[in-house]
Design a protein around this motif. Structure first.
Motif, PDB file in Angstrom:
ATOM      1  N   GLN A   1      43.699  47.090  13.214  1.00  0.00           N
ATOM      2  CA  GLN A   1      42.193  46.792  12.828  1.00  0.00           C
ATOM      3  C   GLN A   1      41.559  47.449  11.470  1.00  0.00           C
ATOM      4  O   GLN A   1      40.769  47.145  11.097  1.00  0.00           O
ATOM      5  CB  GLN A   1      41.483  47.258  13.968  1.00  0.00           C
ATOM      6  N   LEU A   2      42.179  48.850  11.322  1.00  0.00           N
ATOM      7  CA  LEU A   2      41.420  49.693  10.268  1.00  0.00           C
ATOM      8  C   LEU A   2      42.039  49.853   8.940  1.00  0.00           C
ATOM      9  O   LEU A   2      41.623  50.471   7.903  1.00  0.00           O
ATOM     10  CB  LEU A   2      41.070  50.996  11.055  1.00  0.00           C
ATOM     11  N   VAL A   3      43.434  49.884   9.080  1.00  0.00           N
ATOM     12  CA  VAL A   3      44.144  50.117   7.697  1.00  0.00           C
ATOM     13  C   VAL A   3      44.067  48.725   6.922  1.00  0.00           C
ATOM     14  O   VAL A   3      44.130  47.498   7.160  1.00  0.00           O
ATOM     15  CB  VAL A   3      45.540  50.176   8.086  1.00  0.00           C
ATOM     16  N   ARG A   4      43.655  49.157   5.621  1.00  0.00           N
ATOM     17  CA  ARG A   4      43.664  48.104   4.662  1.00  0.00           C
ATOM     18  C   ARG A   4      44.368  48.724   3.413  1.00  0.00           C
ATOM     19  O   ARG A   4      45.020  49.674   3.226  1.00  0.00           O
ATOM     20  CB  ARG A   4      42.042  48.006   4.011  1.00  0.00           C
ATOM     21  N   ALA A   5      44.442  48.034   2.132  1.00  0.00           N
ATOM     22  CA  ALA A   5      45.190  48.049   1.078  1.00  0.00           C
ATOM     23  C   ALA A   5      44.810  49.550   0.472  1.00  0.00           C
ATOM     24  O   ALA A   5      45.596  50.007  -0.383  1.00  0.00           O
ATOM     25  CB  ALA A   5      45.028  46.791   0.011  1.00  0.00           C
ATOM     26  N   GLY A   6      43.476  49.822   0.342  1.00  0.00           N
ATOM     27  CA  GLY A   6      43.029  50.941  -0.128  1.00  0.00           C
ATOM     28  C   GLY A   6      43.082  52.268   0.699  1.00  0.00           C
ATOM     29  O   GLY A   6      42.394  53.248   0.392  1.00  0.00           O
ATOM     30  N   GLY A   7      43.263  51.970   1.809  1.00  0.00           N
ATOM     31  CA  GLY A   7      42.976  53.219   3.003  1.00  0.00           C
ATOM     32  C   GLY A   7      42.581  52.731   4.442  1.00  0.00           C
ATOM     33  O   GLY A   7      42.794  51.672   4.764  1.00  0.00           O
ATOM     34  N   LEU A   8      41.940  53.669   4.769  1.00  0.00           N
ATOM     35  CA  LEU A   8      41.331  53.572   6.265  1.00  0.00           C
ATOM     36  C   LEU A   8      39.850  53.090   6.175  1.00  0.00           C
ATOM     37  O   LEU A   8      39.070  53.891   5.640  1.00  0.00           O
ATOM     38  CB  LEU A   8      41.391  54.791   6.939  1.00  0.00           C
ATOM     39  N   LEU A   9      39.572  51.976   6.889  1.00  0.00           N
ATOM     40  CA  LEU A   9      38.210  51.509   7.043  1.00  0.00           C
ATOM     41  C   LEU A   9      37.363  52.426   7.981  1.00  0.00           C
ATOM     42  O   LEU A   9      38.130  53.070   8.895  1.00  0.00           O
ATOM     43  CB  LEU A   9      38.219  50.148   7.619  1.00  0.00           C
ATOM     44  N   THR A  10      36.340  52.487   7.989  1.00  0.00           N
ATOM     45  CA  THR A  10      35.388  53.415   8.877  1.00  0.00           C
ATOM     46  C   THR A  10      34.900  52.685  10.279  1.00  0.00           C
ATOM     47  O   THR A  10      35.262  53.312  10.982  1.00  0.00           O
ATOM     48  CB  THR A  10      33.992  53.588   8.163  1.00  0.00           C
ATOM     49  N   THR A  11      34.844  51.478   9.999  1.00  0.00           N
ATOM     50  CA  THR A  11      34.493  50.613  11.310  1.00  0.00           C
ATOM     51  C   THR A  11      35.033  49.086  10.741  1.00  0.00           C
ATOM     52  O   THR A  11      35.172  48.850   9.613  1.00  0.00           O
ATOM     53  CB  THR A  11      33.144  50.527  11.856  1.00  0.00           C
ATOM     54  N   THR A  12      35.232  48.252  11.802  1.00  0.00           N
ATOM     55  CA  THR A  12      35.550  46.760  11.489  1.00  0.00           C
ATOM     56  C   THR A  12      33.970  45.995  11.053  1.00  0.00           C
ATOM     57  O   THR A  12      34.356  44.955  10.570  1.00  0.00           O
ATOM     58  CB  THR A  12      36.074  46.311  12.547  1.00  0.00           C
ATOM     59  N   GLU A  13      33.018  46.699  11.403  1.00  0.00           N
ATOM     60  CA  GLU A  13      31.674  45.697  11.095  1.00  0.00           C
ATOM     61  C   GLU A  13      31.357  46.013   9.471  1.00  0.00           C
ATOM     62  O   GLU A  13      31.218  47.303   9.041  1.00  0.00           O
ATOM     63  CB  GLU A  13      30.641  46.405  11.950  1.00  0.00           C
ATOM     64  N   ASN A  14      30.662  44.934   8.941  1.00  0.00           N
ATOM     65  CA  ASN A  14      30.382  44.906   7.685  1.00  0.00           C
ATOM     66  C   ASN A  14      28.981  44.581   7.821  1.00  0.00           C
ATOM     67  O   ASN A  14      28.514  43.310   7.869  1.00  0.00           O
ATOM     68  CB  ASN A  14      30.925  43.900   6.483  1.00  0.00           C
ATOM     69  N   THR A  15      27.919  45.613   7.739  1.00  0.00           N
ATOM     70  CA  THR A  15      26.624  45.527   8.054  1.00  0.00           C
ATOM     71  C   THR A  15      25.578  45.875   6.899  1.00  0.00           C
ATOM     72  O   THR A  15      24.645  45.788   6.944  1.00  0.00           O
ATOM     73  CB  THR A  15      26.098  46.503   9.221  1.00  0.00           C
ATOM     74  N   GLY A  16      26.162  46.593   6.065  1.00  0.00           N
ATOM     75  CA  GLY A  16      25.361  46.778   4.710  1.00  0.00           C
ATOM     76  C   GLY A  16      25.135  48.569   4.985  1.00  0.00           C
ATOM     77  O   GLY A  16      24.358  48.955   4.003  1.00  0.00           O
ATOM     78  N   GLN A  17      25.347  48.894   6.047  1.00  0.00           N
ATOM     79  CA  GLN A  17      25.278  50.494   6.333  1.00  0.00           C
ATOM     80  C   GLN A  17      26.656  51.150   5.659  1.00  0.00           C
ATOM     81  O   GLN A  17      27.556  50.517   5.541  1.00  0.00           O
ATOM     82  CB  GLN A  17      25.173  50.787   7.760  1.00  0.00           C
ATOM     83  N   GLN A  18      26.301  52.358   4.986  1.00  0.00           N
ATOM     84  CA  GLN A  18      27.512  52.797   4.468  1.00  0.00           C
ATOM     85  C   GLN A  18      28.603  53.421   5.256  1.00  0.00           C
ATOM     86  O   GLN A  18      29.656  53.599   4.633  1.00  0.00           O
ATOM     87  CB  GLN A  18      26.882  54.079   3.410  1.00  0.00           C
ATOM     88  N   TRP A  19      28.410  53.726   6.420  1.00  0.00           N
ATOM     89  CA  TRP A  19      29.413  54.028   7.428  1.00  0.00           C
ATOM     90  C   TRP A  19      29.977  52.962   8.031  1.00  0.00           C
ATOM     91  O   TRP A  19      30.309  52.953   9.154  1.00  0.00           O
ATOM     92  CB  TRP A  19      28.926  55.293   8.165  1.00  0.00           C
ATOM     93  N   ASP A  20      30.266  51.772   7.436  1.00  0.00           N
ATOM     94  CA  ASP A  20      30.657  50.383   8.070  1.00  0.00           C
ATOM     95  C   ASP A  20      31.636  50.044   6.939  1.00  0.00           C
ATOM     96  O   ASP A  20      31.758  50.548   5.881  1.00  0.00           O
ATOM     97  CB  ASP A  20      29.807  49.559   8.614  1.00  0.00           C
ATOM     98  N   ALA A  21      32.075  48.929   7.379  1.00  0.00           N
ATOM     99  CA  ALA A  21      33.249  48.156   6.397  1.00  0.00           C
ATOM    100  C   ALA A  21      32.599  47.799   5.245  1.00  0.00           C
ATOM    101  O   ALA A  21      31.138  47.452   5.270  1.00  0.00           O
ATOM    102  CB  ALA A  21      33.928  47.329   7.121  1.00  0.00           C
ATOM    103  N   PRO A  22      33.021  47.641   4.078  1.00  0.00           N
ATOM    104  CA  PRO A  22      34.216  47.783   3.422  1.00  0.00           C
ATOM    105  C   PRO A  22      34.482  49.244   2.978  1.00  0.00           C
ATOM    106  O   PRO A  22      35.798  49.530   2.345  1.00  0.00           O
ATOM    107  CB  PRO A  22      34.393  46.808   2.408  1.00  0.00           C
ATOM    108  N   ASN A  23      33.672  49.995   3.329  1.00  0.00           N
ATOM    109  CA  ASN A  23      33.778  51.596   2.978  1.00  0.00           C
ATOM    110  C   ASN A  23      35.062  52.528   3.674  1.00  0.00           C
ATOM    111  O   ASN A  23      35.142  52.217   4.929  1.00  0.00           O
ATOM    112  CB  ASN A  23      32.417  52.287   3.108  1.00  0.00           C
TER     113      ASN A  23
END
Length: 540
Positions: A422-444
């Protein structure tokens, strides 16, 4: 037998103890700008005189508060009065620094090592009219708008300083945090008066651990008093708590175990985000504004400001309920603090104290593995206190029990499987799976969480996944550095390899913990006996 000499001796001992205790008591905290010059502060922030609300929170007035406010009162009735001109005349406002431009062709490692002096500050004395708090020794700041030292950031910065062989700077920064524990009874979020009402994730014991790799057990003996103070701060209010009750940062769970949550002593808008918090509270008229402010501040104490972790409705910041959530990362860190206190007590000859802290650590470990482990889903999760159930989403915080060795081998394997899926992506580890516009969420993806993942997974022999995350993140950092000549606060890790976004302020350059983790990962993932200068040297 005449008891008077004995009573006199006891009285003298009591008086001496009281005098010592008074001498060691935390100093009275200086008041933040929103209290010192409240009406002027509020007017400046309401008019958005500065793009970043932190700018005025960091400004230094040229007069004491009473004289400043009296001058402002007189000025407002004078012809030609203008607020911007008054502020310019009566405050020293922090200016943006000149961007650091690295020499052409400099490797990633050389660039970071050249940044340490650029990011180092020394503020043994400060203007007491401003919000900056003094520290006795030099320290490294993150960079950009963050002109002060930050608590949990600094651990990851220290990893890089250690990699660079800058052990005196490591010692200086640990000494600064010990000094703050002595001075204030806690380590504040940062060395600003407006941060004193909260702390950040408790990394002091990990800093002592790091220094002990260089200095041995003497580090544990030296900082034992401050480790005790740190623990007392987080556990204040535990005595007398009944099951299901909470006090400040302590929660007595329904089964009687003690765990912790994030909190803030104030329930008003954050000084550095004053109008933002007013606006957030206004979106939820059915909640008391003070509770919204407290939860926003507690979210800031968590370091994850902000994230769907704390939100009842992921798209709505006003639904934040941080103080009603028992976080898995916080409690794993406090487990480490208790283990470290047990060790420090043993090497100091305090055997009874060592046994007590070891008992507390074992009790916390059982509670984490009972209440913060989601057996059905197979990962560690924060716990919703109101509902009495785990929060449903997987986040990178699930890896803290691996990093700090709370998990058993089965829990570690299942967590690793879930993270891989669920969290591993091409550039490393996602913070969460949710993309909310908050900085401690996906895609960061954030540097500290990459280190927690890599080091934690390696502790349980999940080496392939650890390496995959570490190498992918290093490539993201390298790509941005090659393109823009800098490291940044956070990164997009979904494959586009850029600087991260979202949150309350623009992306910041610098950047302390990205620098530290990058060096630590270069060291950790490099072939034995080799010195890796850039991500390309690491290999697959």
């Amino acid at each position: 037998m005449n008891s008077r000499p004995r009573l006199a001796g006891l009285l003298l001992a009591s008086l001496l103890y009281s005098a010592v205790a008074a001498a060691q008591a935390p100093a009275q905290a200086p008041q933040p700008p929103d209290l010192q010059w409240q009406p002027l502060f509020q007017q400046v922030q309401r008019t958005h005189l500065f793009k970043d609300q932190k700018t005025f929170a960091d400004a230094v007035p040229h007069q004491d508060p009473d004289a400043l406010l009296a001058e402002w009162t007189r000025a407002q009735v004078q012809p030609g009065y203008a607020l911007p001109a008054f502020v310019a005349d009566h405050f020293t406002v922090p200016a943006e620094g000149t961007p650091f431009v690295p020499p052409a062709g400099e490797t990633l490692r050389a660039h970071i090592e050249g940044l340490w002096p650029v990011l180092t500050r020394s503020t043994e004395t400060v203007d007491p009219r401003g919000s900056l708090l003094p520290l006795p020794k030099p320290y490294v700041v993150p960079g950009g708008r963050f002109r002060e030292v930050y608590y949990w950031d600094s651990y990851f910065t220290l990893l890089g300083l250690a990699s660079s062989g800058r052990w005196q700077q490591v010692r200086d920064m640990v000494d600064n945090f010990a000094w703050q524990l002595d001075q204030y009874g806690r380590i504040p979020n940062g060395n600003r008066s407006y941060y004193l009402s909260r702390s950040q994730p408790p990394f002091f014991s990990l800093m002592v651990d790091l220094l002990a790799t260089h200095e041995g057990d003497e580090a544990y003996r030296r900082y034992l008093p401050q480790l005790r103070t740190e623990h007392a701060f987080w556990m204040r209010g535990a005595e007398g708590l009944t099951p299901g009750a909470a006090s400040e940062r302590v929660v007595r769970m329904n089964d009687g175990s003690l765990l912790n949550r994030y909190w803030d002593a104030r329930a008003v808008p954050r000084t550095e985000s004053w109008t933002d918090d007013l606006a957030t509270a206004a979106t939820v008229p059915d909640r008391a504004p003070s509770q919204v402010y407290r939860d926003l501040r507690a979210g800031a104490e968590s370091g994850w400001d902000f994230s769907s972790r704390w939100l009842m409705h992921p798209a709505e910041l006003g639904s934040i309920h941080t103080t009603e959530i028992v976080p898995v990362d916080l409690n794993s860190l406090l487990f480490h603090l208790e283990v470290t206190l047990a060790r420090a007590s043993r090497v100091s000859g305090e055997r009874a104290e060592a046994r007590d802290f070891q008992r507390q650590a074992e009790q916390r470990k059982r509670a984490i593995n009972t209440l913060l482990w989601d057996e059905r889903q197979g990962w560690y999760a924060d716990r919703d206190m109101e509902r009495g159930t785990p929060r449903p989403a997987l986040t990178a915080a699930a890896l803290f029990p691996l990093w700090l060795q709370v998990a058993d081998s089965t829990q570690a394997r299942r967590t690793a499987d879930a993270v891989q899926a669920q969290l591993v992506r091409a550039g490393g580890l996602l913070t969460t799976t949710e993309n909310t516009g908050q900085q401690w969420d996906a895609p960061n993806g954030w540097a500290p969480l990459q280190w927690v993942a890599v080091d934690g997974l390696q502790r349980y022999r999940q080496d392939a996944l650890a390496r995959q995350i570490g190498v992918r993140f290093l490539r993201t950092v390298q790509t941005v550095y090659d393109r823009e000549g800098k490291l940044v606060e956070k990164y997009v890790v979904d494959g586009s390899a850029g600087g991260g976004g979202g949150g309350e302020y623009p992306l910041q350059d610098g950047f302390g913990w990205s620098n530290g983790v990058t060096l630590a990962l270069l060291d950790r993932l490099c072939a034995e006996g080799k010195r890796c200068e850039s991500a390309g040297d690491v290999g697959e």
